[in-house]
Design an enzyme around this catalytic site. Structure first.
Site, PDB file in Angstrom:
ATOM      1  N   HIS A  19     -10.859  50.469 -30.585  1.00  0.00           N
ATOM      2  CA  HIS A  19     -10.088  50.785 -31.600  1.00  0.00           C
ATOM      3  C   HIS A  19      -9.506  49.427 -33.035  1.00  0.00           C
ATOM      4  CE1 HIS A  19      -7.089  53.214 -33.524  1.00  0.00           C
ATOM      5  NE2 HIS A  19      -5.816  52.708 -32.447  1.00  0.00           N
ATOM      6  N   TYR A  64       0.058  46.694 -35.815  1.00  0.00           N
ATOM      7  CA  TYR A  64      -0.611  47.047 -35.122  1.00  0.00           C
ATOM      8  C   TYR A  64      -0.854  48.063 -35.554  1.00  0.00           C
ATOM      9  CZ  TYR A  64       1.309  44.048 -31.240  1.00  0.00           C
ATOM     10  OH  TYR A  64       1.000  43.008 -30.126  1.00  0.00           O
TER      11      TYR A  64
END
Length: 195
Positions: A19, A64
């Site tokens: 990611h 995030y």
């Protein structure tokens, strides 16, 4: 000026996960742009420099992944940039490992970071570079896992090529970058590639 945003999650725990491919590409671009991405601004770490003569802001949101839009919209406002001046770099489950794909716009494709950016900007009309990480049965575990040992040998070539594609998009335009890099594929485990 161009704003190049690599998507990922902050912290050592996520540093080498699939990611964080966007963060990894921005780190490579920082060296080429003569900057470090370490100043805090707009919920991000940023660095400013020149990439092939083009002034760039490189950013790694620290919100995030699922809240990436908060940082990207703040950066676009702060630098007074249009969507055409934004380039987002992210991982893509739907693209096989060893491929990269540039697009002028599009949906999120299920990528929560892209979905957050689209919601925050009110538009999906911004360019992006997608880095193939391949599919897995458990998507969450896959994106938050590190690249497999058998993928490590080709990873540097993939990330470096994605950085070249981003630099080409800034310097020569997205159409030229798509023409040059959308057919690129990592050809073997030893890192041999073709364009």
């Amino acid at each position: 000026m161009k704003l190049i945003v690599g998507l990922g999650n902050p912290g050592a725990k996520y540093r080498f996960t699939r990611h964080n491919a966007g963060f990894m590409v921005v780190d490579r671009l920082a060296g080429a742009a003569g900057t470090t991405v370490n100043r805090r601004r707009c919920f991000s770490l940023v660095g400013e420099g020149r990439l092939n003569g083009v002034r760039v802001v490189l950013a790694k949101p620290q919100t995030y992944m699922n809240l990436s839009g908060l940082a990207v919209s703040a950066l676009c406002r702060h630098y007074r940039l249009e969507l055409a001046d934004l380039l987002v770099i992210c991982d893509d489950l739907d693209l096989e490992f060893g491929r990269i794909r540039l697009r002028p716009k599009g949906g999120s494709g299920g990528h929560r970071g892209l979905a957050s950016i689209i919601a925050a900007l009110g538009s999906s009309d911004f360019p992006r570079v997608r880095i193939g990480i391949g599919k897995a049965e458990d998507a969450s575990a896959h994106v938050l896992g590190e690249f497999a040992p058998e993928d490590q040998s080709g990873l540097e070539e993939i990330l470096s090529t994605a950085a070249l594609a981003a630099a080409c998009a800034c310097r020569e335009g997205l159409d030229e970058a798509m023409s040059r890099f959308n057919s690129w594929r990592l050809m073997s485990a030893n890192g041999t590639a073709e364009v």
